[in-house]
Design a protein around this motif. Structure first.
Motif, PDB file in Angstrom:
ATOM      1  N   ALA A 298       0.819  -1.215   0.000  1.00 34.39           N
ATOM      2  CA  ALA A 298       0.000   0.000   0.000  1.00 34.39           C
ATOM      3  C   ALA A 298       0.850   1.260   0.000  1.00 34.39           C
ATOM      4  N   ALA A 299       2.088   1.144   0.510  1.00 32.62           N
ATOM      5  CA  ALA A 299       2.993   2.295   0.503  1.00 32.62           C
ATOM      6  C   ALA A 299       3.650   2.502  -0.855  1.00 32.62           C
ATOM      7  N   GLY A 300       3.361   1.635  -1.825  1.00 34.76           N
ATOM      8  CA  GLY A 300       3.862   1.817  -3.176  1.00 34.76           C
ATOM      9  C   GLY A 300       5.043   0.945  -3.542  1.00 34.76           C
ATOM     10  N   LEU A 301       5.435   0.016  -2.660  1.00 37.17           N
ATOM     11  CA  LEU A 301       6.573  -0.858  -2.965  1.00 37.17           C
ATOM     12  C   LEU A 301       6.086  -2.069  -3.746  1.00 37.17           C
ATOM     13  N   PRO A 302       6.600  -2.304  -4.961  1.00 36.15           N
ATOM     14  CA  PRO A 302       6.215  -3.516  -5.698  1.00 36.15           C
ATOM     15  C   PRO A 302       6.721  -4.753  -4.952  1.00 36.15           C
ATOM     16  N   VAL A 303       5.858  -5.732  -4.758  1.00 34.18           N
ATOM     17  CA  VAL A 303       6.236  -6.905  -3.958  1.00 34.18           C
ATOM     18  C   VAL A 303       6.000  -8.231  -4.674  1.00 34.18           C
ATOM     19  N   ASN A 304       5.279  -8.229  -5.784  1.00 29.96           N
ATOM     20  CA  ASN A 304       4.981  -9.488  -6.470  1.00 29.96           C
ATOM     21  C   ASN A 304       6.067  -9.840  -7.477  1.00 29.96           C
ATOM     22  N   ARG A 305       6.635 -11.045  -7.316  1.00 30.63           N
ATOM     23  CA  ARG A 305       7.676 -11.547  -8.226  1.00 30.63           C
ATOM     24  C   ARG A 305       8.810 -10.535  -8.363  1.00 30.63           C
ATOM     25  N   ARG A 306       9.385 -10.171  -7.217  1.00 28.22           N
ATOM     26  CA  ARG A 306      10.465  -9.186  -7.192  1.00 28.22           C
ATOM     27  C   ARG A 306      11.695  -9.772  -6.496  1.00 28.22           C
ATOM     28  N   THR A 307      12.831  -9.139  -6.760  1.00 31.18           N
ATOM     29  CA  THR A 307      14.062  -9.416  -6.022  1.00 31.18           C
ATOM     30  C   THR A 307      14.308  -8.223  -5.103  1.00 31.18           C
ATOM     31  N   PHE A 308      14.557  -8.504  -3.828  1.00 37.57           N
ATOM     32  CA  PHE A 308      14.754  -7.430  -2.849  1.00 37.57           C
ATOM     33  C   PHE A 308      16.233  -7.332  -2.493  1.00 37.57           C
TER      34      PHE A 308
END
Length: 514
Positions: A298-308
């Motif tokens: 909700a804060a705008g961080l992409p989280v689906n199928r990502r590398t962190f």
């Protein structure tokens, strides 16, 4: 926000549901689709030209005694009520009209004016008294609620309360989740029961796409604006009370938040606080990572199928850090944690190489002195549950690198070596006892300058020339200092094992003191 008559009004439907009016056996004969009209007042009138006496929103009660036998007058009567924006007309059946007059009914239906007939004799005074008293009570309650909320929130602002404290107060009054979002609908702060808030945040992307960020009749939004600029909104999500009260709560919340932001400084403060809250909770591990996922999304961080890529930047300029992230088009959250350490969580597409991007990010990041900032990097991870451990590893690397000379722009675990291991073990009682035992003779020496000399001498690989140069002293003076250190510690610094033992003890001592 001014509490207006419409906001504490009863609807025609609500009045017809009152127990007292049931004695008159009411029947809606026209305008049934408009029963939610607000009733501002109840007016008993027998005058044929009653429309000129109205100002809008009245429920008119009449026996129609002056309209009997005049078909044209009856339709004109309904027409005048329509022009005056009356809420409804209630006709008491009796001697004038034993049954609903069809011409009045047709006219009322044509103009969309609710028309109600009472089949049994009913004292209009009782209905007037009941409705007027309810309207007055509702108005008083609305004013009381408005002032009570304003007083509570103003008191918190005056006391210097943080944003979260204000939102908690708003959530307590509304009994539902409260969300503050910016113009891009990114969530900046929330309050309310955690599980209910999480339910809202899980669906926030869909909710935010709807006009006004409102998903239903029980969602109330108020804009956040000041000095001619709008920067976001506050939303009451799923308020269970009546509409006017929900709107009032949202407006009062917006007033307080605007004042708090104006008194609090820069316009980007709330965005920073949002990122700081998420990253601090991730690092601390107090909240499970899975529970923080809706907040991050909700804060705008992409989280689906990502590398962190978990990073920690020491002594970097936060403004420069934000600028570089934007310049490189990188998605991420960044916030200062403590002691000059800023956590950065990059969210990269699976086809983006985390290593080169981190190197590029570090190369573009400058300190206040114009030098590249030191970026501590943990191993990238593809699972959200691994992010907290990655951030803690990056923080550990940054802390260990703080006293390590000649570190690269991007520091990894392998770069901090022994210093990193000692820092990991610094809270072990055995390590603490070892450090005290090895350094006992010098920690409380009369000459406080001996410990810095020992630290430099060991850090430079026992290089006497370099140590003398760094401490701006002659070689003979350094020799005297080293002899004093050996005497106090009872060891020979030329012996590798003894020097290594003291070096490890000194690293542990420094790590224990931050």
């Amino acid at each position: 926000m001014t509490v207006t008559a419409a906001e504490h009004a009863l609807s025609v439907r609500q009045i017809l549901a009152l127990e007292r009016i049931a004695a008159g056996d009411p029947e809606v004969v026209a305008g049934a689709g408009h029963l939610d009209r607000p009733v501002r007042w109840v007016h008993v009138a027998e005058a044929a030209d009653v429309g000129v006496m109205l100002s809008g929103g009245e429920m008119v009660l009449t026996t129609g005694v002056l309209l009997a036998g005049h078909a044209h007058a009856r339709t004109e009567y309904i027409k005048s009520l329509h022009r005056a924006e009356a809420a409804a007309v209630v006709l008491g059946l009796g001697r004038a009209f034993p049954s609903p007059p069809e011409d009045m009914r047709r006219a009322a239906e044509r103009y969309g004016l609710p028309m109600v007939v009472l089949h049994r004799p009913f004292p209009f005074a009782e209905l007037t008294e009941e409705v007027q008293s309810r309207l007055v009570r509702r108005k008083f309650a609305a004013v009381s609620l408005s002032e009570g909320i304003r007083t509570a929130l103003t008191g918190l602002i005056t006391a210097g309360a943080p944003l979260q404290r204000l939102l908690d107060e708003i959530a307590a009054h509304s009994g539902c989740p409260v969300v503050v979002a910016n113009l891009a609908h990114r969530v900046l702060a929330t309050a309310g029961e955690r599980s209910a808030v999480d339910d809202v945040l899980r669906d926030w992307e869909r909710i935010a796409r709807r006009a006004g960020c409102a998903d239903g009749a029980d969602w109330y939004r108020a804009d956040l604006d000041g000095r001619g600029e709008r920067w976001g909104s506050v939303v009451l999500c799923g308020y269970r009370g009546d509409g006017p009260t929900g709107r009032l709560l949202a407006e009062r919340a917006a007033e307080a938040l605007v004042l708090h932001r104006m008194l609090g400084g820069a316009a980007h403060t709330w965005e920073e606080q949002s990122a700081q809250s998420i990253l601090t909770d991730l690092v601390s591990g107090v909240v499970p990572a899975r529970q923080l996922l809706p907040r991050a999304r909700a804060a705008g961080l992409p989280v689906n199928r990502r590398t962190f890529a978990p990073l920690v930047v020491r002594d970097g300029d936060p403004a420069e850090l934000d600028r570089v992230l934007s310049l490189l088009g990188l998605c991420g959250l960044a916030a200062e944690l403590a002691d000059g350490a800023t956590a950065v969580l990059l969210s990269l597409a699976r086809d983006q190489a985390a290593g080169p991007l981190t190197e590029h990010f570090a190369a573009r990041l400058r300190t206040g002195a114009g030098e590249p900032a030191v970026v501590a990097a943990a191993e990238p991870c593809t699972g959200w549950d691994d992010v907290p451990a990655g951030l803690r590893e990056a923080l550990h690397i940054a802390q260990a690198a703080a006293g390590t000379p000649d570190v690269p722009p991007v520091v990894r675990l392998r770069d901090v070596r022994l210093r990193g291991l000692v820092r990991l073990l610094r809270d072990d009682p055995h390590v603490q006892a070892f450090a005290e035992r090895e350094l006992d003779g010098i920690l409380y020496a009369d000459d406080p300058g001996l410990l810095p000399v020992l630290r430099t001498y060991l850090a430079t690989g026992r290089n006497k020339s370099r140590t003398a140069q760094l401490h701006h002293m002659s070689r003979p003076a350094l020799y005297r200092r080293l002899e004093a250190i050996e005497s106090l510690l009872g060891l020979d610094l030329d012996d590798f094992e003894q020097a290594a033992s003291v070096h490890i003890a000194l690293l542990a001592h420094d790590a224990q003191r931050g």
